[in-house]
Design an enzyme around this catalytic site. Structure first.
Site, PDB file in Angstrom:
ATOM      1  N   SER A  12      27.308  80.783  95.463  1.00 39.71           N
ATOM      2  CA  SER A  12      28.354  80.816  96.605  1.00 39.71           C
ATOM      3  C   SER A  12      29.383  79.863  95.946  1.00 39.71           C
ATOM      4  O   SER A  12      29.722  79.842  94.600  1.00 39.71           O
ATOM      5  CB  SER A  12      27.964  80.227  97.803  1.00 39.71           C
ATOM      6  OG  SER A  12      28.877  80.363  99.008  1.00 39.71           O
ATOM      7  N   ASP A  71      29.016  91.883  98.421  1.00 39.97           N
ATOM      8  CA  ASP A  71      28.990  90.537  98.763  1.00 39.97           C
ATOM      9  C   ASP A  71      30.582  90.165  98.731  1.00 39.97           C
ATOM     10  O   ASP A  71      31.378  90.696  97.813  1.00 39.97           O
ATOM     11  CB  ASP A  71      28.545  89.686  97.579  1.00 39.97           C
ATOM     12  CG  ASP A  71      28.443  88.420  97.978  1.00 39.97           C
ATOM     13  OD1 ASP A  71      29.157  87.841  98.851  1.00 39.97           O
ATOM     14  OD2 ASP A  71      28.058  87.544  97.166  1.00 39.97           O
ATOM     15  N   HIS A 129      25.171  88.197 100.563  1.00 42.12           N
ATOM     16  CA  HIS A 129      25.693  86.965 100.019  1.00 42.12           C
ATOM     17  C   HIS A 129      24.571  85.914  99.907  1.00 42.12           C
ATOM     18  O   HIS A 129      24.213  84.954  99.116  1.00 42.12           O
ATOM     19  CB  HIS A 129      26.825  86.364 100.534  1.00 42.12           C
ATOM     20  CG  HIS A 129      27.366  85.185 100.046  1.00 42.12           C
ATOM     21  ND1 HIS A 129      27.713  85.149  98.688  1.00 42.12           N
ATOM     22  CD2 HIS A 129      27.260  83.903 100.327  1.00 42.12           C
ATOM     23  CE1 HIS A 129      28.083  83.869  98.314  1.00 42.12           C
ATOM     24  NE2 HIS A 129      27.922  83.104  99.316  1.00 42.12           N
TER      25      HIS A 129
END
Length: 618
Positions: free
Chosen positions: A129, A193, A332
């Site tokens: 991330s 994602d 994600h």
């Protein structure tokens, strides 16, 4: 041909390394108060150090003070991240840059990296991330600041990210390709994602209704990386469509440029709607899921990667309207299960020669093509998407063909270079020397040298324009042979350009050669090229253009010596150094040269202490 061979062609990656890197990234998330975590594995061969970074901020924070949160890279930390030709620093996300700089200033990261380098350990920078961009910047910083010249036996660091937002612009991507760093960066992206695509949308796209989505990515929130919170996020669809609608404009505009076409409506929109500057770089590994198995598609062409990032996350049917936005956030959070299970098996597909991709999703050929087509179908790539990918491949081919054409032109004028070299040698044995003989233009040989100068300048002007417009391979700027050709040309021809400039009194009205608009780009570029290779500071005059400084000093003889003393001493210091390296000819110091005539007019007390006194004929 693109291939689907089993086993990993990426020697730096293995299922174990991916597993450990992702696990370390998640562990870093759980301790966001720590700037980074270090895990050491001395049992591996070579010994390994994983440095992982936690997520930071929320996506609104990523935008800082500008529409897309971009700022110029700090060249003191990342001196290689620039365009040599345009002399322009890469742009990166300001929030992530500042985050990395804070880590560097407040921690012992530099000492940790240097220690691992000296012990010949494999350093892996990792991040999931918003920890990904920090890992990227850390790896680039290590590559720039711990070169093989200082650590000849070091193992180059690598970087592995999972669902990382984009971090830099096209110059950022260009510079990393020039430095051959593509194979040091591996970015895993699940098909839907949304996080790697967020920065394709401007800050104005997001408002308070997306606060619940933001909390999912905010390490300070209780909902951070919490899959169970997804069901309570009502704005999932709106968030997905907002990001993807902006991605549409960016990728369509990029595709038009790849194909050499323009859409009037799109160009009009681009004039009024700011387009995201961010672009992919490095090696991307797109991950798909299909039943109990998934595929991982490996790509390195940044233009093609941008198109895949857009097209593979598209909704293809009404049934997917609710499903895909939910997946865009859920995926994600679910990298580990998919990656370790599948990487390194027969389901890893390498797209090497993109121009040969099958255009139809219904291709029935067997072998590699069939396997590749299945992988492309798993990514949901339509015929339009495949055409855009092929356009990216065609651009690479044009760049390669342009390089071949330029090499042929250089070969064709090689005799001019040899003739000028001979002219310089001949004039070097006379009383005036190379520069002054050409400036006087008294003999037919001087006229012929001028013709050769113009022909060579024309070829290099064409080369430089193509470099400035990114019409040659990025790797060319990092090619030592090309750098050497450019340096030889500059040292041989620029003194003649300067002589011609002052012979025709173009310096009237104070227009000096070294001022902006005076010195041609072909010399400014090739000088920066050499400075980049030798990691020297930019600017100033070089061994090929010091004559311009001498001429300017000659044309202002009434100026008090004290006013120019500092400039004169600096020039003498450079000349002494260039002479030691053999970068200026002996003819510079001949009795009737412009340089010697000027130098003899300097005050006696200065000449007696000058560092070049012994070089000048007195």
């Amino acid at each position: 041909m693109a291939s689907s061979r089993g086993g990993s062609k990426i020697k730096e990656l293995s299922a174990e390394r991916i597993d450990k890197s992702f696990a370390a990234s998640l562990k870093a998330h759980k301790t966001p108060e720590k700037l980074y975590l270090i895990e050491k594995n001395n049992k591996s061969n070579p010994p390994e150090v994983i440095i992982s970074f936690p997520a930071s901020g929320v996506f609104n924070d990523w935008y800082s003070k500008t529409t897309f949160g971009e700022t110029e890279i700090d060249l003191k930390l990342f001196r290689s991240l620039k365009s040599i030709g345009n002399n322009e620093a890469a742009k990166v996300n300001q929030f992530f840059l500042q985050r990395f700089k804070d880590i560097l200033a407040k921690s012992t990261l530099e000492e940790e990296v240097e220690r691992a380098m000296k012990k010949k350990k494999q350093i892996v920078f990792a991040g999931h991330s918003s920890g990904g961009p920090v890992a990227i910047l850390a790896a680039l910083w290590a590559l720039v600041n711990f070169p093989t010249t200082k650590f000849p036996d070091r193992i180059p660091p690598i970087c592995i990210t999972f669902g990382s937002p984009l971090v830099g612009n096209h110059i950022f991507s260009h510079a990393t390709r020039r430095e051959n760093w593509t194979d040091h960066f591996f970015h895993f992206v699940m098909r839907y994602d949304i996080v790697p695509r967020i920065l394709l949308a401007p800050l104005s796209s997001f408002d308070q209704k997306f606060e619940t989505v933001a909390q999912l990515l905010d390490p300070k929130s209780k909902s951070f990386m919490n899959e169970s919170s997804l069901g309570r996020i009502a704005s999932t669809s709106d968030f997905y469509f907002e990001v993807m609608s902006n991605a549409t404009t960016v990728t369509r505009h990029a595709a038009c440029r790849l194909m050499g076409t323009t859409e009037a409506t799109l160009e009009t929109i681009a004039n009024f709607v700011p387009l995201s500057p961010y672009r992919p770089f490095g090696t991307y590994i797109f991950c798909t899921t299909s039943g109990n198995e998934g595929k991982q598609i490996v790509m390195k062409n940044p233009d093609a990667i941008l198109q895949v990032m857009y097209f593979c996350a598209q909704i293809s049917s009404e049934e997917e309207t609710e499903e895909v936005p939910f997946k865009s956030l859920r995926q994600h959070l679910t990298y580990l299960a998919e990656l370790v299970k599948n990487f390194g098996k027969q389901n890893v597909v390498y797209l090497d020669q993109l121009e040969n991709l099958p255009l139809s999703e219904h291709t029935t050929s067997g072998g590699d093509i069939a396997t590749i087509n299945i992988a492309l179908n798993d990514l949901g790539l339509s015929t339009r998407a495949r055409l855009c990918i092929q356009a990216a491949a065609a651009l690479e081919e044009r760049k390669t063909n342009n390089e071949k054409s330029m090499l042929q032109k250089i070969a064709a004028v090689e005799d001019r270079m040899k003739a000028l070299d001979s002219y310089r040698e001949t004039r070097g044995h006379q009383k005036k020397g190379y520069y002054d003989a050409f400036k006087d233009q008294l003999d037919p040989e001087d006229f012929q040298a001028n013709v050769q100068r113009l022909e060579l300048a024309g070829v290099w002007d064409e080369i430089i324009e193509k470099l400035l417009n990114y019409e040659l391979p990025e790797e060319l700027e990092g090619n030592e042979d090309w750098k050497n050709i450019g340096t030889k040309f500059r040292r041989l021809v620029e003194p003649l350009d300067i002589a011609n400039y002052y012979r025709h009194s173009r310096n009237r009205d104070g227009r000096v050669y070294m001022a902006k608009g005076g010195r041609p780009k072909r010399y400014r570029y090739t000088q920066r090229w050499l400075e980049h290779f030798e990691k020297r500071d930019e600017g100033g005059y070089s061994e090929s253009c010091f004559w311009a400084e001498v001429e300017d000093l000659c044309h202002d003889p009434d100026k008090p010596f004290d006013d120019v003393k500092e400039k004169v001493e600096a020039l003498e210091g450079f000349i002494s150094k260039w002479h030691e390296k053999g970068e200026v000819g002996k003819d510079v110091f001949l009795g009737d040269s412009t340089f010697v005539k000027w130098w003899k007019t300097l005050p006696t007390h200065h000449k007696e202490q000058s560092c070049i006194r012994s070089l000048v004929e007195v």
